[in-house]
Design a protein around this motif. Structure first.
Motif, PDB file in Angstrom:
ATOM      1  N   GLY A  92       0.582  -1.176  -0.048  1.00 18.72           N
ATOM      2  CA  GLY A  92      -0.183   0.194  -0.205  1.00 18.72           C
ATOM      3  C   GLY A  92       0.770   1.094  -0.293  1.00 18.72           C
ATOM      4  N   SER A  93       1.862   1.566   0.989  1.00 19.51           N
ATOM      5  CA  SER A  93       2.264   2.138   0.729  1.00 19.51           C
ATOM      6  C   SER A  93       3.695   3.021  -0.512  1.00 19.51           C
ATOM      7  N   GLY A 109       0.352   8.383  -6.109  1.00 21.25           N
ATOM      8  CA  GLY A 109       0.128   9.830  -5.259  1.00 21.25           C
ATOM      9  C   GLY A 109       1.435  10.716  -6.796  1.00 21.25           C
ATOM     10  N   ALA A 110       2.911  10.240  -6.796  1.00 23.82           N
ATOM     11  CA  ALA A 110       3.450  11.384  -7.672  1.00 23.82           C
ATOM     12  C   ALA A 110       2.951  11.335  -8.582  1.00 23.82           C
ATOM     13  N   TYR A 128      -3.383  15.689 -11.914  1.00 22.84           N
ATOM     14  CA  TYR A 128      -4.351  16.265 -11.626  1.00 22.84           C
ATOM     15  C   TYR A 128      -3.780  16.729 -10.632  1.00 22.84           C
ATOM     16  N   PRO A 129      -3.661  17.898  -9.768  1.00 24.21           N
ATOM     17  CA  PRO A 129      -3.350  17.595  -8.156  1.00 24.21           C
ATOM     18  C   PRO A 129      -4.964  17.586  -7.345  1.00 24.21           C
ATOM     19  N   ASN A 130      -5.633  17.453  -8.117  1.00 28.70           N
ATOM     20  CA  ASN A 130      -7.072  17.868  -6.958  1.00 28.70           C
ATOM     21  C   ASN A 130      -7.183  15.940  -6.745  1.00 28.70           C
ATOM     22  N   PHE A 131      -6.675  15.820  -7.262  1.00 32.00           N
ATOM     23  CA  PHE A 131      -7.475  13.989  -6.642  1.00 32.00           C
ATOM     24  C   PHE A 131      -6.697  13.443  -6.279  1.00 32.00           C
ATOM     25  N   LEU A 191      -5.522   7.768  -0.594  1.00 31.45           N
ATOM     26  CA  LEU A 191      -5.898   6.535   0.111  1.00 31.45           C
ATOM     27  C   LEU A 191      -5.974   5.916  -0.515  1.00 31.45           C
ATOM     28  N   LEU A 192      -7.133   5.239  -1.619  1.00 29.13           N
ATOM     29  CA  LEU A 192      -7.581   4.125  -2.956  1.00 29.13           C
ATOM     30  C   LEU A 192      -6.825   3.525  -3.278  1.00 29.13           C
TER      31      LEU A 192
END
Length: 593
Positions: free
Chosen positions: A501-502, A509-510, A516-519, A525-526
């Protein structure tokens, strides 16, 4: 030649009645005990009336025959019923002596009659009676017609029980799956409908399909790849992997938290702080369990030895992960379609909980399959069919997998919380008395619902609660509860999912922050959730192997497939030569009343 038997006419009727009564009692009892018929002066009772040549012979006429008369010998041998007594069994030589009977058609001198003592002065019947002794031989088996007593055999535990376990939980899961499939299909339809209609919903869904769906699919594929990588490495280098997972999970989680904080967005900062706090707790746990690592690696190496004997043992894992990937793809489309439905947050939370239960059931199906294959190998030395065991896990034992998937994670989490509270020391006696009471309650619940039960569920087809109780009783009988309670295998498998997960958080995340930074926070988390769930499915194989080793050893520690690892550990603990990390399992004396 033969002795002449005098006839007594004045009491013939009374004598005949008495003989018939005695003969009736003799036939009902089926016993030849001489103490009952005995040597009290009564002659041997004649047989019941028989039809020979179409004529009935009266008992009084048979009584008048000589005791050595061939006809009387034949009739007595054919009608006597006796049950051998275990206390009056004759010696082998006596058996051979009494199995011989004179042939009625050969002329031979009969033995000299010995007059028996008589209680009636008018009926001195000379008969051939053996000398009275303390034990009298019973008739030969060829003479008897009595049915031997059937000794009840102990019930044999079947290994192929076809009765479904935990039917109510199976019914709930099937109802849940029908509802989940219907909801997912409906939300996918709503998503397609939103794409076809012009307006704000269409623009939002296009944005989700472009910047949301690819990342989730990539996280699924990445987590499956990592899952097989961890499992293969665990089987090849178990000693290295135990250390790597303990400290790798700490490093990867800490790196993911720092990365999210570096994005400098309020949502990502919150997720990053949570990950860093978890990493600190992970590091403290790794330091705390350092004395257990050596024994954990020994058990892991020993329990993984049978795996190469079953070349298709990983096939259920492949099929389950393929099904999980397909269901995850449909699930993501349903999450996108939930935006066009009422109460999107509640619907998405329901989908998340449903996915957690489904993937946990998938993991336990693999756990049951591997537990049956390895368990039968330890207990019976059998080379079981993995396909047949997989079919049993999907049908007969699916109800237990559903029930365990609901309660075992919850019980484990509450038990960890109770132990953490009991590790603290303070002056508030009321608060800590409540904590100790909660720990005792959770330990009592744990004995009736634990992850060790899957071995006996898969092997013997027991229900979840019954298997949990029987398994823990086996551990208590062998004094293994301390070793089992401090086992690290479950924690290692959990931290393996945390590693995946990490890593997914770092990669996804990167990527998301770039396009699209808003997501970024949502997808981080997902992706962590998806990576953890799919990795735990693959790690069910080593977990099941270790569980089978412990449970089968507790059931038969003298099996040649087990070594002295557990026994040496128990001896070291009893002699205080082995340092055991203290785990709160009872109420301290300062709070005892």
């Amino acid at each position: 030649m033969g002795a002449v038997e005098p006839v007594v006419d004045e009491e013939n009727g009374e004598k005949e009645t008495k003989i018939r009564d005695e003969e009736g009692r003799d036939v009902e009892k089926g016993d030849m005990d001489s103490q009952q018929r005995g040597f009290q002066g009564q002659p041997p009772p004649p047989p019941p009336p028989a039809e020979i040549g179409g004529e009935n012979f009266h008992m009084s006429r048979m009584q008048r025959l000589s005791a050595t008369n061939p006809l009387r010998l034949v009739m007595n041998a054919g009608t006597r019923v006796a049950s051998p007594s275990p206390y009056n069994a004759p010696a082998p030589s006596q058996h051979r002596q009494h199995r011989y009977f004179p042939n009625p058609f050969h002329h031979r001198h009969p033995p000299a009659p010995v007059p028996a003592p008589s209680q009636h002065r008018h009926s001195p019947v000379p008969v051939s009676v053996p000398a009275p002794s303390q034990h009298h031989p019973s008739p030969a088996p060829s003479q008897t017609r009595s049915t031997p007593a059937v000794t009840p055999q102990p019930s044999v535990i079947t290994l192929n029980s076809r009765s479904y376990t935990n039917k109510f939980s199976l019914f709930l899961f099937l109802v849940h799956m029908i509802g989940a499939i219907g909801l997912v299909c409906f939300l996918v339809f709503k998503g397609i409908q939103g794409l076809l209609e012009a307006g704000e919903a269409q623009r939002k869904e296009k944005r989700l399909l472009k910047f949301f769906l690819p990342q989730v699919e990539a996280a699924s594929l990445l987590s499956i790849t990592l899952a097989f990588t961890w499992q293969k490495a665990m089987r090849m280098w178990p000693t290295f992997m135990v250390h790597f997972i303990l400290w790798g999970s700490f490093i990867f989680t800490l790196a993911a938290g720092i990365l999210l904080i570096c994005f400098q967005r309020p949502s990502t900062d919150g997720v990053g702080v949570v990950l860093i706090m978890f990493a600190i707790g992970n590091g403290l746990y790794s330091c705390w369990v350092t004395p257990r690592i050596k024994f954990c690696t020994k058990i892991l190496i020993k329990s993984l030895e049978p795996v190469p004997k079953f070349g298709d043992l990983n096939h259920p894992t492949y099929l389950t992960l393929a099904a999980g990937f397909l269901w995850m793809s449909m699930w993501i489309l349903a999450v996108i379609g939930a935006i066009n439905f009422y109460f999107p947050p509640l619907v998405i939370i329901g989908l998340v909980l449903s996915m957690a239960w489904v993937t946990e059931v998938m993991r336990n199906v693999v756990n049951l399959t591997v537990s049956r294959v390895i368990g039968l190998y330890y207990l019976r030395g059998m080379q079981s069919s993995t396909q047949f065991c997989f079919q049993r896990a999907l049908s007969v034992n699916l109800g237990s997998a559903c029930l365990g998937s609901l309660f075992v994670p919850t019980i484990e989490v509450l038990r960890v919380v109770a132990r953490a509270l009991n590790l603290l020391e303070g002056e508030d006696e009321f608060m800590f008395c409540c904590a100790h009471c909660g720990l005792k309650i959770m330990d009592s619940i744990f004995k009736r619902g634990n992850g060790w039960a899957y071995v006996q569920i898969a092997t013997y087809g027991k229900s979840f609660v019954k298997a949990s109780q029987d398994t823990w009783e086996l551990f208590e009988k062998r004094e293994m509860e301390t070793i089992v309670d401090s086992d690290m295998t479950s924690a290692i498998c959990f931290l393996t999912g945390v590693c995946s997960g990490s890593i997914c958080v770092i990669v996804i995340g990167a990527w998301t922050f770039t396009v699209y930074p808003n997501f970024t926070a949502t997808l981080s988390l997902l992706s962590a959730y998806v990576g953890y769930l799919l990795t735990r499915i693959a790690m069910a194989l080593p977990h099941a192997c270790v569980s089978s080793y412990y449970v089968c050893y507790a059931e038969n520690p003298d099996n040649r497939l087990f070594d002295k690892t557990i026994q040496d550990r128990l001896n070291s603990m009893k002699t205080d030569r082995d340092v055991i990390v203290p785990t709160p399992r009872s109420v301290p004396s300062r709070f005892a009343r």
